[in-house]
Enzyme design. Structure first.
Site, short mmCIF file in Angstrom:
data_model
loop_
_atom_site.label_atom_id
_atom_site.label_comp_id
_atom_site.label_asym_id
_atom_site.label_seq_id
_atom_site.Cartn_x
_atom_site.Cartn_y
_atom_site.Cartn_z
N TRP A 91 0.86 -1.03 -0.14
CA TRP A 91 -0.08 -0.40 -0.04
C TRP A 91 0.40 1.28 0.15
O TRP A 91 0.73 2.31 0.09
CB TRP A 91 -0.76 -0.31 1.27
N ASP A 92 1.81 1.39 -0.40
CA ASP A 92 3.37 2.53 -0.38
C ASP A 92 2.88 3.46 1.26
O ASP A 92 2.40 4.81 1.21
CB ASP A 92 1.88 3.51 -1.16
N MET A 93 2.73 2.26 2.42
CA MET A 93 2.97 2.20 4.00
C MET A 93 4.33 2.70 4.40
O MET A 93 4.57 2.95 5.25
CB MET A 93 1.91 1.62 4.35
#
Length: 775
Positions: A456-458
């Site tokens: 999630w591109d966290m």
């Protein structure tokens, strides 16, 4: 007039019927199709001059009010989105429409009464407590008056977060809640660095100046280094590196410079030039050493003052690797990470973290999360020695504890962010974590991960903050780490173990073929995670775009936090901007509390099979949009979840200020933050609670300064209650973290860089502004 009103109601009603029926087929609300029928019936009766039109519409308003309260409760902005357009139509029906019968017959009177009651009821909700507000107070006492603040000089600001502790806390107490309203502009400086025609990525001013002696030092988006007189803002010197435009860069920004104070009593390198040094990271992947007095390169550092950070990279695509954040200087060692473009190519430069000698630029150690135990320095002149391909990087600001001999790295993910099958076991271990490295050897001491198998591109986005906490079992050396997903982790900075409880929660399943999702994900006891989205929580300026947002919500995949990426498109909430981003939080080490600006803004992530990607699709123009993922089976499309009018599909608030006790993990107050002043055609200051990006600074008197929001103001808040107590208009977006210091006459100054932010759409500029108390 009669014909116009009839046509408008019929057209809107037809749109609502057709859209509403489609929404019903998706499992959504019946209301919009029913509302459309009511409008069409009313429009036909008006066309026929039938006075029952007003009776029908009055009955519809009663149903509308009941439905709105049932769905939204006493929430003004949620009710206004549902009822506002229909109340405007009611006012049109109250005009003389030349219907049969008496001009002010029973239908007119009934509609007038119902409209009045409904409208007054809606307005009355503004007098009720904000259902999203938490009204409370942080502890006012100094639990630890002698708390460590990272140095002994209360006037200093020698690093991005004031020092390597990353607290963004200044002990200065001259500006208080009682006199902050007396702040006046002291000086303004314009850098002259503005967005060029060839800048296609994110152009943004994110710099926080540092103060050394009587001079401020800052950098601009094109990596100019600027020295200003701290009293007057007068320019002392400007250094402009020769950096070519590169269409591949996702970001054109610089968050700050780093400072080395010179030799100390310990053994140190023998210097021929520059008894002190500034270090400037550049967007063409170099690290420059500058003389603070003159702005000239320190010729004995690396190659004539410039260190090429592309050495030993497995892939060297221009514009794919650079440093946007200032490195950490600890003793005679400088530690630097870098940003790797997201989702451009599976074969990208490494995210290696490297330590160099501050004197000659010699490589001391390299820690590559793809090969984490081999930290002996590679030979920069040996083309056969390479770092790992695309390994997780650290693009944000690191912290350090010299006493423990540790540097704390907020770690990102391996590119591609949404495709996990390319990752090794080592990369899975260190991605989306905070990792503590030994300052002397680069060996990992501990790692604490915040997302397992991150799709999630966290990335861990913010500088960790060091603070000692007084707990029932004694004093604990803590590390406070805010995350994009809204959790704030409080860890023991010696061991990485959780101080506040961390639990594992079941996570949604169902990844694309050849990938997987983790069965559980961690969650901190201190969390600003928003409530899950629902169809009822969709929003809009009118009922039409609200309905369209509901349709979009039903068509997208959403099962709560950590919904896996999908071909149909998945909602990521909190989104890629995060609940927190690089601006992070500020902590008061004496009161042992934090101040933050959590956001609630959803994004949409969609995987696109390469064989279905149109040849004319524009790709790789920044993080938002379509990125190609060269070498992968899927491209990825990302962006905020917006209505057709370009406003968030979820109902406000989208941004808060909040205060929490770091010892208990309790959020003690939370308030909407920011207005619509600079985001609407008419400058209305509607306090919706706006998104933003940037960070806060706490002072010893309990006053917090922060700009950050998408309205152009620098604000002051009372740390105890979160109340806004002062603000000053900015000429451009203030998406940078402020700082504070004493001038030569002992007056406390506050400085804010205002240059705007390309991704959030604030006004661009080139301003450095200072305030101080009026005489």
């Amino acid at each position: 007039m009669r014909a116009v009103v009839s046509f408008v109601l019929f057209a809107v009603g037809l749109i609502l019927v057709l859209g509403g029926l489609y929404l019903v087929t998706l499992g959504g609300s019946l209301f919009y199709s029913g509302a459309g029928i009511a409008l069409i019936v009313t429009s036909v009766l008006i066309w026929l001059r039938d006075p029952r039109a007003r009776i029908v519409y009055a009955l519809f308003l009663i149903v509308l009010a009941a439905w709105s309260l049932w769905e939204a409760g006493p929430d003004w902005w949620a009710l206004a989105a549902r009822m506002g357009m229909f109340l405007v139509f009611a006012l049109l029906l109250l005009l003389p429409l030349h219907l049969r019968g008496r001009r002010f017959g029973p239908g007119w009177i009934g509609l007038f009464v119902v409209t009045g009651i409904t409208g007054l009821g809606l307005l009355g909700t503004t007098l009720l407590p904000d259902p999203h507000d938490i009204a409370g107070q942080l502890p006012a006492e100094n639990a630890n008056p002698d708390a460590a603040t990272g140095d002994d000089d209360p006037e200093s600001w020698t690093a991005y977060g004031r020092n390597n502790y990353g607290q963004r806390f200044s002990p200065l107490e001259q500006i208080t809640a009682n006199n902050v309203d007396q702040l006046q502009p002291a000086w303004t400086y314009r850098t002259g660095d503005v967005k060029g025609q060839d800048d296609v990525g994110e152009f943004t001013y994110q710099a926080t100046p540092i103060k050394i002696g009587d001079t401020l030092y800052l950098c601009t988006p094109h990596n100019w280094a600027v020295a200003l007189d701290a009293d007057t803002g007068a320019e002392k010197w400007v250094y402009k590196p020769d950096i070519e435009t590169d269409l591949n860069r996702q970001h054109q920004t610089c968050r700050g410079l780093s400072y080395w104070p010179g030799e100390n009593e310990a053994s140190a390198p023998q210097q021929n030039t520059c008894s002190q040094r500034l270090f400037l990271p550049t967007s063409d992947a170099r690290l420059l050493a500058l003389d603070p007095e003159t702005g000239e390169l320190c010729a004995d550092f690396a190659e004539n003052g410039a260190l090429d950070l592309m050495h030993n990279m497995p892939f060297r695509q221009s514009g794919y690797y650079y440093s946007t954040s200032p490195p950490v200087v600890a003793g005679n060692t400088i530690v630097i990470g870098g940003a790797v473009n997201d989702n451009y190519d599976i074969d990208s430069p490494s995210g290696v973290i490297r330590a160099y000698d501050v004197g000659d630029g010699k490589l001391l150690w390299n820690w590559d999360s793809g090969n984490p135990t081999e930290t002996a320095p590679l030979d920069p002149d040996d083309p056969d020695q390479k770092y790992s391909t695309s390994s997780p990087n650290s693009w944000s600001i690191a912290s350090a504890d010299p006493e423990l001999g540790l540097v704390y790295l907020p770690m990102g993910n391996r590119t591609p962010d949404q495709l996990g099958k390319y990752r090794s076991e080592a990369e899975e271990t260190y991605a989306t974590s905070v990792t503590a490295l030994d300052l002397e050897t680069g060996q990992p001491r501990w790692v604490h991960q915040f997302v397992h198998h991150d799709l999630w591109d966290m990335d861990t986005p913010a500088q960790p903050s060091l603070v000692d906490l007084d707990l029932p079992d004694g004093r604990v050396p803590a590390l406070v780490v805010p995350t994009k997903q809204g959790d704030v982790y409080v860890l023991n900075r010696e061991t990485g173990e959780a101080v506040l409880p961390v639990t594992e929660r079941p996570a949604p399943q169902g990844a694309i073929p050849d990938d997987f999702t983790a069965a559980t994900q961690p969650a901190s006891a201190l969390s600003f995670e928003p409530e899950p989205l629902t169809e009822a929580g969709m929003w809009g300026a009118t009922a039409i775009d609200q309905m369209l947002c509901r349709i979009a919500f039903r068509k997208l995949r959403y099962e709560g936090r950590y919904t896996p990426p999908s071909l149909q498109g998945s909602i990521v909430y909190p989104g890629n901007f995060g609940a927190f981003n690089w601006g992070g939080i500020a902590v008061d080490p004496r009161r042992q509390v934090m101040f933050g600006m959590p956001l609630q803004l959803a994004f949409v992530s969609k995987l696109i099979p390469k064989d279905s990607l149109s040849a004319d699709t524009r790709t790789n123009v920044g993080e938002q949009g379509v990125n190609s993922n060269e070498g992968a089976d899927y491209a990825v499309q990302m962006g905020p979840f917006l209505s057709p009018l370009g406003i968030p599909c979820q109902q406000p608030p989208w941004g808060f200020v909040a205060g929490a006790d770091l010892r208990s993990g309790e959020i003690l107050w939370r308030h909407r933050n920011g207005t619509s002043r600079d985001m609407t055609p008419v400058p209305l200051e509607l306090k919706l609670g706006m998104p933003g990006i940037g960070g806060p600074v706490i002072t010893g008197s309990g006053v917090v300064f922060m700009a950050a929001t998408i309205d152009n103001y620098l604000r002051a808040y009372d740390l105890t209650t979160g109340a806004e107590i002062w603000r000053s208009r900015l000429p451009a977006g203030g998406q940078a973290t402020p700082m504070t210091y004493l001038d030569s006459e002992g007056r406390q100054m506050v400085v804010q860089v205002a240059g705007g932010h390309g991704s959030v759409g604030t006004k661009l500029g080139d301003y450095v502004m200072a305030w101080r108390l009026s005489q």
